[in-house]
Write an enzyme that holds these catalytic residues in place. Structure first.
Site, PDB file in Angstrom:
ATOM      1  N   LYS A 174      -4.728  -1.657   9.927  1.00  0.00           N
ATOM      2  CA  LYS A 174      -3.453  -1.162   9.686  1.00  0.00           C
ATOM      3  C   LYS A 174      -3.197   0.086  10.367  1.00  0.00           C
ATOM      4  CE  LYS A 174      -4.611  -1.280   5.407  1.00  0.00           C
ATOM      5  NZ  LYS A 174      -4.646  -1.236   3.922  1.00  0.00           N
ATOM      6  N   THR A 206       4.350   6.326  -0.773  1.00  0.00           N
ATOM      7  CA  THR A 206       3.511   5.340  -0.237  1.00  0.00           C
ATOM      8  C   THR A 206       2.463   4.974  -1.133  1.00  0.00           C
ATOM      9  OG1 THR A 206       2.188   6.876   1.083  1.00  0.00           O
ATOM     10  CG2 THR A 206       4.076   5.696   2.067  1.00  0.00           C
ATOM     11  N   GLY A 208      -0.162   3.039  -3.347  1.00  0.00           N
ATOM     12  CA  GLY A 208      -0.427   1.733  -3.401  1.00  0.00           C
ATOM     13  C   GLY A 208      -0.171   0.684  -2.177  1.00  0.00           C
ATOM     14  N   THR A 209      -0.010   1.180  -1.175  1.00  0.00           N
ATOM     15  CA  THR A 209       0.617   0.213   0.039  1.00  0.00           C
ATOM     16  C   THR A 209      -0.497  -0.499   0.317  1.00  0.00           C
ATOM     17  OG1 THR A 209       1.946   2.063   0.877  1.00  0.00           O
ATOM     18  CG2 THR A 209       1.342   0.228   2.364  1.00  0.00           C
ATOM     19  N   GLY A 210      -1.664  -0.303   0.607  1.00  0.00           N
ATOM     20  CA  GLY A 210      -2.875  -0.920   0.977  1.00  0.00           C
ATOM     21  C   GLY A 210      -3.138  -2.094   0.068  1.00  0.00           C
ATOM     22  N   CYS A 211      -3.039  -1.742  -1.595  1.00  0.00           N
ATOM     23  CA  CYS A 211      -3.172  -2.965  -2.660  1.00  0.00           C
ATOM     24  C   CYS A 211      -1.818  -3.853  -2.541  1.00  0.00           C
ATOM     25  CB  CYS A 211      -3.057  -2.243  -4.030  1.00  0.00           C
ATOM     26  SG  CYS A 211      -4.298  -0.967  -4.411  1.00  0.00           S
TER      27      CYS A 211
END
Length: 262
Positions: A174, A206, A208-211
């Site tokens: 990412k 932002t 929790g974006t990866g989750c």
């Protein structure tokens, strides 16, 4: 037909990341969501204050009971925290013959706290990376996993190829931590390279974006999408969730997981 997905991750009491975010995403995609909690965190929008891992045998049993009873079409991991939990997940995946595995490489929180013990990183590389159907590191995580310093898109490609060599079927590096002017470039690699470009959104919300991204991919795999379609649909969903993010709390706000249904 009922599509079923499992999140194996930490609990975020603030609701923006971890198990809580994953279940919101599954619901937004019309997926029946289940959970196996790896760690209970103490956090809010200002950061992670503490984390308390669940015993590995309890983690294994959480996974086993839902797989054997309800069934799982796709699953993801997030925060695993301890080497014992890494090994428990590895054993469960092998014993239960689990398929469609999305590994979100949660290593550190935004405020720098380790969410995967340093002593567990090598075990994660050896046991989890080769099992993953799709792995989704950000720049910092890809650097830790590969040892490659990432300062450019070319470096992201090198890291993606290295993670692919290490065993993951599909790698998504990412680019949110390395914006290219007014756009963000994610690298999708499965033996072929695809560049996924999206507008860069200037926001502090932002958390929790990866989750959210990995959960959305998991939801798409549960629906039977191929890897590239799953990642593209999930990334478009995340873009909208960021553009419609929520300014809550005193620190980093979170994404709007239900922007598609409001």
């Amino acid at each position: 037909m009922i599509y079923r997905a499992l999140s194996i991750a930490g609990s975020d009491n603030s609701g923006g990341a971890g198990i809580q975010a994953d279940l919101k995403v599954f619901s937004a995609f019309g997926i029946y969501g289940m959970s196996a909690i790896t760690s209970i965190t103490v956090q809010n929008t200002l950061g992670v204050i503490g984390s308390h891992p669940v015993m590995s045998d309890i983690l294994y049993e959480q996974i086993r009971t839902v797989v054997e009873d309800i069934g799982v079409d796709a699953f993801k991991t997030g925060m695993l925290q301890t080497e014992e939990n890494v090994l428990a997940v590895y054993q469960a995946v092998k014993d239960l013959k689990m398929k469609n595995f999305v590994a979100d490489t949660v290593i550190r929180s935004k405020n720098g706290r380790y969410l995967l013990d340093k002593s567990a990183i090598e075990t994660f590389i050896k046991k989890i990376v080769p099992l993953a159907d799709i792995i989704t590191p950000n720049r910092d995580e890809a650097e830790v996993l590969t040892g490659i310093e990432i300062k450019s898109v070319d470096d992201m490609i090198r890291a993606a190829k290295e993670l692919y060599r290490m065993g993951s079927s599909t790698v998504v590096v990412k680019g949110g931590h390395l914006p290219q002017g007014e756009k963000v470039v994610d690298i999708f690699y499965n033996g072929n390279i695809y560049f996924l470009e999206y507008p860069y959104v200037k926001t502090k919300n932002t958390h929790g974006t990866g989750c959210t991204f990995s959960a959305a991919i998991t939801a798409c795999l549960a629906r039977g999408y191929d890897h590239l379609k799953a990642v593209r649909v999930a990334r478009s969903y995340v873009q909208g969730a960021i553009e419609n993010s929520l300014s809550i709390g005193k620190g980093t706000g979170c994404l709007n997981h239900f922007w598609t249904v409001i």
